[in-house]
Design an enzyme around this catalytic site. Sequence first.
Site, PDB file in Angstrom:
ATOM      1  N   GLY A 114      -8.516   5.424  -1.954  1.00  7.00           N
ATOM      2  CA  GLY A 114      -7.907   4.589  -0.934  1.00  7.00           C
ATOM      3  C   GLY A 114      -6.539   4.116  -1.380  1.00  7.00           C
ATOM      4  N   GLY A 127      -1.568  -2.274   0.043  1.00  5.93           N
ATOM      5  CA  GLY A 127      -0.335  -2.894  -0.390  1.00  5.93           C
ATOM      6  C   GLY A 127      -0.289  -3.131  -1.887  1.00  5.93           C
ATOM      7  CG  ASP A 147      -8.876 -11.923   0.543  1.00  6.98           C
ATOM      8  OD1 ASP A 147      -8.923 -12.203   1.755  1.00  6.98           O
ATOM      9  OD2 ASP A 147      -8.287 -10.921   0.105  1.00  6.98           O
TER      10      ASP A 147
END
Length: 583
Positions: free
Chosen positions: A337, A340, A457
Amino acid sequence: MYCCVIISIILYSLLSRTSLCSYVDPHFLACEPQTCRNQSIRYPFYIQGKQEPFCGYPGFAISCDTNNAFPILNLSSISYIIHQIFYHNESLRVSNAAFSSTNNNTPLYCLSLAQNLTLPPTNTFNLVDQNNHKDIILFFGCNLSSMPPELMDYRIGCSEGNNKTGGSVLALYKDDVKTVNLASKSCGTGVEVVDAVVEEEKSSGGGGIKEALRRGFMLNWTASDCKLCSSTGGRCGFNSSIFTFQCYCTDRIHASKCYIPDGRNKASLKMGLALGLAAAVTLLLVMVTLYCTRWKKQNQRHLLVDAFLERHGHLQIKRYSYSEMKKVTNSFKNKLGEGGFGSVYKGQLKDGRHVAVKILSELKGHGEDFINEVVSMSRTSHVNVLALLGFCFEGSKQALVYEFMPNGSLEKLLSEENDMIGDRQLDYQTLYDIAIGVAKGLEYLHKGCNTRILHFDIKPHNILLDENFCPKISDFGLAKVCTRKESMVSISGTRGTAGYIAPEVFSRNFGVISHKSDVYSYGMMVLEMVGRRRNIKTEVDASSETYFPYWVYNRLVSNQQLGLQSISNEFDNEKSMEKSITL
C-alpha cells in the site's frame, strides 16, 4: 554557521581569481616535461610512476630509478639504458643494461645463461643504419686458469654463480672465426651462443667489443607527430582507450593543435567568461543557500531522533540498516500500500517470518511521528496491538518493521466491494468479535501499560486483521505517551481523522482531552461497523443522510430498520440490536 563557512570558502576560491582565464586544464599540467639524469623527458616518452600514461605514446614508458645512472627503456622485458634522446630527428642511443658497469669497471650484475640479449622486434623502434651493425657471441663458464692470454681482453663480466671479480664471460664478434674457435676450446661445454646487436667498433681486440657494448646503438622511433601541437603552445599526449593523439592545451583538450585567438576575440572571450563567472557564482549561491536551509532543517530532525535513540538504547526491538531493509523486502518489489506517510512493502526475515515494512517518505515536523511510533509500540505487548519488530534510521532513510497482517485493514472489509472474504461472508459475529478485540486493545493501552498511551487516530483504516481476523491496533504516529496518573493531557493542534475526532480534540470548548477521546473515536468506528457504511457519506443528497450517527439515531427513534447487511434471520436481528445498543 556551517553553511556560512561553506559559502565563504566557495566565494573566496572563485572571486580570488581575476577571471576564468586563470583556469588551466589538468592534462596540460600533468604532462609538463620532466628530467631524468639530466635527460629531458617529454612526448612520446613519459616517466613511469611520475607522469600519467596519457602523457606519452604506448610502449614509451621510462623508468627513472635513483639506483640507475641512466633512464631505462624496457623492450619486451629487456632493459636498455638510454644514453641520449634526439627529439629533432626522433632517435635515441641505447645499450643493453646487461653490459653496463660501474665507474670502476665492476659489472652491475652477473649474466645468466637464460638471459635474452637479442634486440626484440618492435613496431615502434627500428635500427639506424643496419649495415653498420655486427652480431656477437657470448661464452659462459670459461675456465680462467686455462684461458689463453689473448682471450683475457674479451672478458666483459661474470656469469651467475661466480663472484663479480672472477670474470668468466667472453664477448667476441661472430665473424671472428679464429678467436671464436680458440674460445670454444677454453670454455668447453659451457658455451652459450647469444646474438646481440652492437655498432661495429673500429678498434680491434677485446677493448673494441667492450666499447661497442658500452656505447650501444641508435634506434629510430615511430609515433604520432607532436610538432603542430607543441608549436601552438600545447603539450602532446595519447588516449590509449581510443588510440588517438591528443593535444593538451591550457583551456581544454584539442585534436591536433591549440586555438590562438586574435586581440578582438580575446576581449570577447574574457567578457563572456566574466559574465559566465558572475552567473555561475549567483546560481551557486542560490543552490548552496537552499541546500543549507534544507540541511539545517533535516539536521535538527535527525539530532532529535538520534538523541531519543541514545536515551532509549535499551529498546527490545531491533535496529536495522537500510541495506538490510532492501534484503528483507527483496529490493522493495512487493508493495502492499501507499499513503502520505510513504509506502508499505511485504518482506521476510531470516527466520522465515513475514513482515510489513513501512518506508517513511520523510520525517514530519521534527520527527515526532517517528519517535511516537517507536516509543509507543516498543512499550506494548498485547494480542490486539500490532507488534513493532524493528526500525531503521540511517541518514534520510527511516523505516518501521511490523508483523504481517494477511487480511489487511478493517476499512477495506467494510466497503461494499469487499462483503465477501474468499468464500466466506463477513458475518455479524465476526464484526462483533473484532469490535470486542479493539476494545480490549484500547483498554490495555489506557490501563494495562506502565505508561498510558493515547492513540488519537482510532479508525477502521488503522485496525489490521490477522489470518483469524483477530484485530490489532496500528499506526501510533499521533500517539501521546503520559503517566497513568494523568487524567487529562495537553496537545498542540488537532490530531486524528475527520469523522472520528472527539469534539474536545478540535475545540477545547467541549471539554478536556483524555483517554475518553479514544473511546469516542472507537464508538464512531463501531457505528460504521454496524451500518457497514462510511462515517461521512458525501455522495447522498439530503444533509440529514450525510452524518452517519445522526442517521442511526433517526432510524432508532422512529423504529425503522437499520438495514444491516450481515443479518440473515430474526434471531440474528435481535441479537445484533442488543449488542449494538450494549456497545
